[in-house]
Scaffold this active site. Structure first.
Site, PDB file in Angstrom:
ATOM      1  N   ASP A  50       0.814  -1.215   0.000  1.00 28.89           N
ATOM      2  CA  ASP A  50       0.000   0.000   0.000  1.00 28.89           C
ATOM      3  C   ASP A  50       0.849   1.268   0.000  1.00 28.89           C
ATOM      4  O   ASP A  50       0.323   2.371   0.196  1.00 28.89           O
ATOM      5  CB  ASP A  50      -0.926   0.010   1.218  1.00 28.89           C
ATOM      6  CG  ASP A  50      -1.925  -1.137   1.192  1.00 28.89           C
ATOM      7  OD1 ASP A  50      -2.304  -1.560   0.084  1.00 28.89           O
ATOM      8  OD2 ASP A  50      -2.314  -1.607   2.281  1.00 28.89           O
ATOM      9  N   VAL A  51       2.157   1.132  -0.185  1.00 27.29           N
ATOM     10  CA  VAL A  51       3.072   2.278  -0.184  1.00 27.29           C
ATOM     11  C   VAL A  51       3.653   2.477  -1.579  1.00 27.29           C
ATOM     12  O   VAL A  51       4.266   1.570  -2.141  1.00 27.29           O
ATOM     13  CB  VAL A  51       4.222   2.082   0.830  1.00 27.29           C
ATOM     14  CG1 VAL A  51       5.246   3.216   0.707  1.00 27.29           C
ATOM     15  CG2 VAL A  51       3.676   2.009   2.249  1.00 27.29           C
TER      16      VAL A  51
END
EC number: 3.1.3.5
Length: 222
Positions: A9-10
């Protein structure tokens, strides 16, 4: 505080420079010893008097852009701070864990952005002696925007300039006040560095997870 980063999610990793990617020993020596001693010798005061004067000067502009501005200090103190920075350049060194971490971020497809409060001349000198820029995708000095990282206006300006999504960003810094500002803006992951200066004891963070070696993050990243 436990470090739990969902790397999938980064997209973007924002990184401070001094104390985060470079050893803060350079800056601590420069501002806590060299500058007070040089100013004291020029003005005929004792080292203790010079240090007390400088502490007050630093305190008066803490968390403002002037605190980081070499031009401001040159004018304020009557010293050529830029020339002094150039002369001290060879003392600038990378942390041991910096390159392995930055290369792992590259291998995993993360965008690596330097976000530093350092004055552009300070930044240029340190890049010359460390080669740090070869391991980053984008380098930003907050002086370009007119606000330090402690100011919410900076975060809005950086997001607009880079297109980063706060909810998909990790930010690493060695200042809790700056981590607080990033969290207030909405940066999802804010991580502190406990050992910014290799020559002094580790520091603690009250409101953010922290670590002393980025290599601990690599297994979960890869």
């Amino acid at each position: 505080m436990h470090i739990n980063i969902a790397w999938q999610d980064v997209d973007t990793v924002l990184l401070d420079m001094d104390g985060t990617l470079l050893d803060l020993a350079f800056d601590n020596y420069f501002w806590q010893k060299l500058v007070p001693e040089t100013w004291g010798a020029k003005n005929g005061v004792t080292p203790q008097e010079a240090m007390e004067y400088m502490r007050q000067q630093y305190h008066d502009v803490q968390h403002t852009l002037n605190w980081y501005c070499l031009d401001y200090w040159s004018e304020q103190l009557g010293l050529d701070i830029c020339a002094m920075t150039t002369e001290m350049g060879p003392r600038a060194v990378l942390r041991e864990d910096t390159i392995p971490f930055l290369e792992a971020l590259k291998a995993s497809g993360k965008q690596r952005i330097l976000l530093t409060n350092a004055h552009p001349h300070n930044l240029a000198v340190k890049l010359e002696h460390t080669g740090l820029d070869a391991h980053l995708d984008l380098l930003l000095s907050t002086h370009t925007f007119g606000y330090p990282k402690e100011d919410q206006r900076l975060w809005h300006a950086v997001a607009e300039a880079t297109g980063l999504k706060a909810e998909r960003t990790l930010f690493i810094d060695d200042s809790e006040a700056i981590l607080d500002a990033a969290a207030q803006f909405g940066i999802r992951y804010c991580l502190g560095v406990t050992n910014p200066d290799s020559g002094i004891a580790e520091k603690q963070y009250q409101r953010h997870p922290s670590l002393n070696d980025y290599r601990r993050l690599i297994p979960s990243l890869m």
